[in-house]
Design a protein around this motif. Structure first.
Motif, PDB file in Angstrom:
ATOM      1  N   MET A 152      45.328  42.851  24.126  1.00  0.00           N
ATOM      2  CA  MET A 152      46.591  43.604  24.777  1.00  0.00           C
ATOM      3  C   MET A 152      46.353  43.132  26.187  1.00  0.00           C
ATOM      4  SD  MET A 152      46.718  47.151  23.111  1.00  0.00           S
ATOM      5  CE  MET A 152      47.256  48.105  24.790  1.00  0.00           C
ATOM      6  N   ALA A 153      44.931  43.195  26.767  1.00  0.00           N
ATOM      7  CA  ALA A 153      44.935  42.726  28.180  1.00  0.00           C
ATOM      8  C   ALA A 153      45.151  41.209  28.293  1.00  0.00           C
ATOM      9  CB  ALA A 153      43.412  42.944  28.610  1.00  0.00           C
ATOM     10  N   VAL A 164      42.313  47.544  31.483  1.00  0.00           N
ATOM     11  CA  VAL A 164      42.490  47.417  30.146  1.00  0.00           C
ATOM     12  C   VAL A 164      41.578  46.886  29.252  1.00  0.00           C
ATOM     13  CG1 VAL A 164      44.193  47.210  28.255  1.00  0.00           C
ATOM     14  CG2 VAL A 164      44.852  47.823  30.569  1.00  0.00           C
ATOM     15  N   GLY A 165      41.082  45.587  29.476  1.00  0.00           N
ATOM     16  CA  GLY A 165      40.132  44.899  28.721  1.00  0.00           C
ATOM     17  C   GLY A 165      38.883  45.470  28.949  1.00  0.00           C
ATOM     18  N   ILE A 207      41.978  45.718  22.150  1.00  0.00           N
ATOM     19  CA  ILE A 207      42.220  46.115  23.486  1.00  0.00           C
ATOM     20  C   ILE A 207      42.286  44.818  24.299  1.00  0.00           C
ATOM     21  CG2 ILE A 207      41.547  47.596  25.294  1.00  0.00           C
ATOM     22  CD1 ILE A 207      40.786  49.636  23.415  1.00  0.00           C
ATOM     23  N   GLY A 235      38.155  48.434  26.731  1.00  0.00           N
ATOM     24  CA  GLY A 235      37.677  47.803  25.432  1.00  0.00           C
ATOM     25  C   GLY A 235      36.393  47.505  25.118  1.00  0.00           C
ATOM     26  N   VAL A 264      45.290  53.636  27.579  1.00  0.00           N
ATOM     27  CA  VAL A 264      44.333  53.058  26.847  1.00  0.00           C
ATOM     28  C   VAL A 264      43.006  53.888  27.297  1.00  0.00           C
ATOM     29  CG1 VAL A 264      42.653  51.260  26.603  1.00  0.00           C
ATOM     30  CG2 VAL A 264      45.129  50.823  26.835  1.00  0.00           C
ATOM     31  N   VAL A 301      40.856  55.920  24.525  1.00  0.00           N
ATOM     32  CA  VAL A 301      39.474  55.668  24.213  1.00  0.00           C
ATOM     33  C   VAL A 301      38.621  56.924  24.600  1.00  0.00           C
ATOM     34  CG1 VAL A 301      37.487  54.156  24.771  1.00  0.00           C
ATOM     35  CG2 VAL A 301      39.945  53.246  24.526  1.00  0.00           C
ATOM     36  N   ALA A 344      47.750  43.049  19.721  1.00  0.00           N
ATOM     37  CA  ALA A 344      46.595  44.008  19.285  1.00  0.00           C
ATOM     38  C   ALA A 344      46.271  43.848  17.804  1.00  0.00           C
ATOM     39  CB  ALA A 344      47.302  45.552  19.726  1.00  0.00           C
ATOM     40  N   VAL A 401      38.569  47.714  17.346  1.00  0.00           N
ATOM     41  CA  VAL A 401      39.169  48.304  18.557  1.00  0.00           C
ATOM     42  C   VAL A 401      39.028  47.662  19.653  1.00  0.00           C
ATOM     43  CG1 VAL A 401      39.471  50.449  19.705  1.00  0.00           C
ATOM     44  CG2 VAL A 401      39.077  50.540  17.010  1.00  0.00           C
ATOM     45  N   SER A 402      37.816  47.117  20.137  1.00  0.00           N
ATOM     46  CA  SER A 402      37.669  46.438  21.348  1.00  0.00           C
ATOM     47  C   SER A 402      38.580  45.284  21.414  1.00  0.00           C
ATOM     48  CB  SER A 402      36.053  46.284  21.316  1.00  0.00           C
ATOM     49  OG  SER A 402      35.716  45.303  22.375  1.00  0.00           O
TER      50      SER A 402
END
Lengths: 365, 298
Positions: free
Chosen positions: A248-249, A59-60, A245, A63, A198, A202, A108, A241-242
């Motif tokens: 979120m990770a 996930v990370g 994300i 991003g 995700v 993306v 996020a 956005v990055s």
């Protein structure tokens, strides 16, 4: 008109399909099947946790790949945003007791705000300068995490008690048709579903107008500006956005691990993520996931099998000459150097070559 | 007043070390366009080599220093030859990541060879102090400042008066024109890396000879030298020296007055002062105090 051979692409719409060819449709079906069945086949907690950590890393990494691979911005500060996400989760999900979707969104959101604050730097700085500033961000962050005792618990860390239930479905304690599943099984489905989500997000971002704008900015930002791309806006947007994300990770990481301390958000974590996207392949979503599986799982595997690997020191005073931590670091470094020198397109590039070989077969040369 | 001057002296000594490392960054950046993140690893390597020469092989400290510098220079030139030369013409991202990768390989190697223990370097200065006007000067700090001054002077003389220095300036200015004039860019690149590594090693040994001794975290100081380089300007050797001293002073003064003025900012705030200063300077003068204005804005 006769039906074309399956490899022929006849218009742009076909070229832009997410899963166009029969082969990729087959691949997608295979992945979904693996996703559904894997936790019931592999029930071992260790292997599931390795896959969960790899999923969180994926996930990370997706991003970071959006920022670095698609937009060409270097960030060594990914660890800062990951840490921020974990602490927001501890606060919002744990102390305030918000439900899962809300704390994930809160993380996020904070990540986006923090990214938006750092974003303006990316307008004035590029390349080397940006790398150094984001490097500073890691240290500033570490100082913050150690001193904001109320939020982070200072040096001793804080526990994260956020639950992961969507409505009646609690992923930490899953029961489907009377069959109950362990915490790790539930988490596997949750994390890898989010990876898929995700990735899809993306991927769609990358193949539409903003994505092409990002790639134009990456390739030559002044020229992009000349043809009417608002480069500054896209750079800040990519950063936001990055980091959203990344947060979120971090939120998933904290909530899965249930405890976080400031020692975790260091330069090594940033470098690990960079190693993931370099090994996987810059500018490809598939590569980020491949890289996360390959690199993200390494620390756990090395930790588990440290007594088998020769020369590794498992405890203080052991006869080995290199510690588990140092070995991880050396492997990340080595992977980065080797891949950049020998295979700059990463695992995704290798995969692409294999695919092209079979596509052209038997006319390969 | 005495406390202030005492803190300033500490800052000057710290700043000298930063200046040496920052000078190394600038040498490489100017001639090859690469920022060498592995400088910290080379610094630590130099310090540990110095320890081995001085302690294990019982070589006189005055000889051990140049020996360690020369060995580090060889390693630096080797990096350039084996890895960085393949990266010519690649985007900055790839090159930066290569040097970070080298750093991350070098650090564990050092701990694998020398271990994590704190080592004490035998040195001629020990912890002797000189007192003058109520201020206590550590002899080691005086040596650090003196050595830095000597090296800086030698550095500028080298670039001003030797043909190799001239070749390096020419290559930094316009590599293609320099090649057309018969200058060997390969040699220039290798020499740049060698000089930078030697500077880092010197900084490392002078630090290791201090009361803190030698531990693997010594390379950390090179990361704090980045702000010094940014402050002075990426491509200005004089700026590197100036930036190093300014950052050193700022850090030492913050540490000295932490209890009275900065207690609200949390423990060890002096560690992040260089980065805060760097961010401020990047917002006001992105090209640094003495750097060339070439940061484009869009």
């Amino acid at each position: 008109m006769p039906k074309p051979h399956r490899n022929v692409v006849r218009d742009y719409a076909q070229d832009l399909r997410l899963f166009g060819s029969p082969m990729s449709k087959f691949g997608l079906a295979l992945m979904i099947a693996a996703f559904l069945v894997l936790p019931t086949v592999v029930q071992d907690d260790f292997w599931l946790s390795v896959l969960i950590y790899a999923g969180i890393t994926a996930v990370g990494a997706i991003g970071l790949n959006l920022l670095t691979g698609y937009c060409g911005q270097i960030s060594l500060g990914h660890a800062f945003f990951i840490g921020a996400g974990a602490y927001v989760t501890a606060k919002v999900g744990g102390d305030f007791g918000m439900p899962f979707p809300l704390w994930l969104l809160a993380a996020a959101g904070i990540g986006a705000v923090l990214g938006g604050l750092i974003g303006p730097f990316t307008l004035r700085l590029r390349g080397h300068y940006l790398a150094i500033v984001t490097l500073g961000l890691v240290f500033l962050g570490e100082h913050l995490w150690r001193n904001l005792d109320d939020l982070t618990g200072g040096n001793s860390g804080t526990s994260v008690n956020a639950d992961v239930a969507i409505g009646p479905v609690d992923f930490a304690d899953l029961t489907i048709f009377g069959e109950s599943y362990s915490r790790n099984q539930g988490w596997f489905w949750l994390v890898w579903a989010l990876v898929g989500l995700v990735a899809l997000l993306v991927k769609n971002l990358a193949r539409t107008r903003p994505g092409r704008a990002l790639q134009a900015v990456r390739d030559r930002d002044q020229a992009a500006e000349v043809i009417g791309v608002r480069a500054g806006r896209y750079k800040i947007g990519a950063f936001m956005v990055s980091s959203a994300i990344a947060s979120m990770a971090g939120a998933l990481f904290g909530s899965y691990q249930q405890f976080v301390s400031p020692d975790e958000w260091n330069l090594l974590l940033s470098i690990q993520y960079i190693a993931v996207i370099i090994v996987g392949g810059l500018g490809t979503i598939f590569g980020s996931v491949l890289g996360a599986l390959f690199v993200g799982a390494l620390p756990a595997l090395i930790d588990r099998y440290s007594d088998v690997i020769p020369g590794v020191q498992t405890s203080v005073g052991d006869s080995g000459f290199i510690s588990v931590f140092a070995l991880n670091q050396a492997i990340f470094g080595l992977l980065i150097v080797l891949f950049l020198v020998l295979e700059p397109r990463g695992l995704a590039g290798i995969w692409l070559r294999i695919k092209t070989y079979f596509k052209a077969w038997p006319f390969s040369y | 007043m005495t406390t202030f001057l005492q803190n300033c002296f500490a800052g000057l000594a710290l700043g000298s070390t930063y200046a040496l490392v920052a000078l190394g960054f600038v040498v490489i950046y100017k001639s090859t366009g690469v920022i060498n993140f592995a400088q910290g690893g080379l610094l630590a390597l130099g310090a540990y080599l110095g320890y081995t020469f001085a302690n294990n092989l019982a070589i006189a400290f005055g000889v051990a220093i140049p020996l360690a510098c020369a060995s580090a220079a060889l390693v630096g030139a080797g990096f350039e030859r084996i890895v960085l030369r393949r990266m010519v013409g690649q985007p900055p991202f790839a090159v930066i990541m290569i040097t970070i990768g080298l750093l991350f390989v070098l650090e564990p190697l050092i701990t694998a060879i020398w271990g994590f223990d704190n080592l004490q370097v035998t040195n001629p200065w020990n912890i002797q102090t000189v007192e003058a006007g109520g201020i206590v000067f550590g002899v080691r700090d005086l040596w650090t400042i003196g050595l830095t001054a000597a090296v800086v002077v030698a550095f500028f003389l080298f670039f001003r008066f030797t043909s190799l220095g001239l070749a390096m300036r020419a290559t930094a200015f316009d590599p293609e024109a320099a090649l057309a004039q018969g200058i060997s860019a390969r040699r220039v690149y290798a020499v740049s890396w060698a000089i930078a590594s030697a500077l880092a090693a010197l900084a490392g040994i002078t630090m290791a000879a201090g009361p803190g001794g030698l531990s693997p975290s010594i390379g950390f100081i090179a990361l704090a030298a980045f702000p010094a380089m940014i402050l002075g300007g990426l491509d200005s050797p004089a700026g590197a020296v100036l930036g190093g001293i300014v950052i050193g002073l700022a850090e030492a003064l913050t540490r000295g007055y932490q209890d009275q003025l900065f207690s609200w900012a949390g423990d060890n705030v002096s560690i992040i002062v260089p980065y805060l200063l760097m961010i401020v300077i990047l917002l006001i003068r992105p090209y640094g105090l003495l750097g060339t204005k070439d940061v484009r804005r869009i």
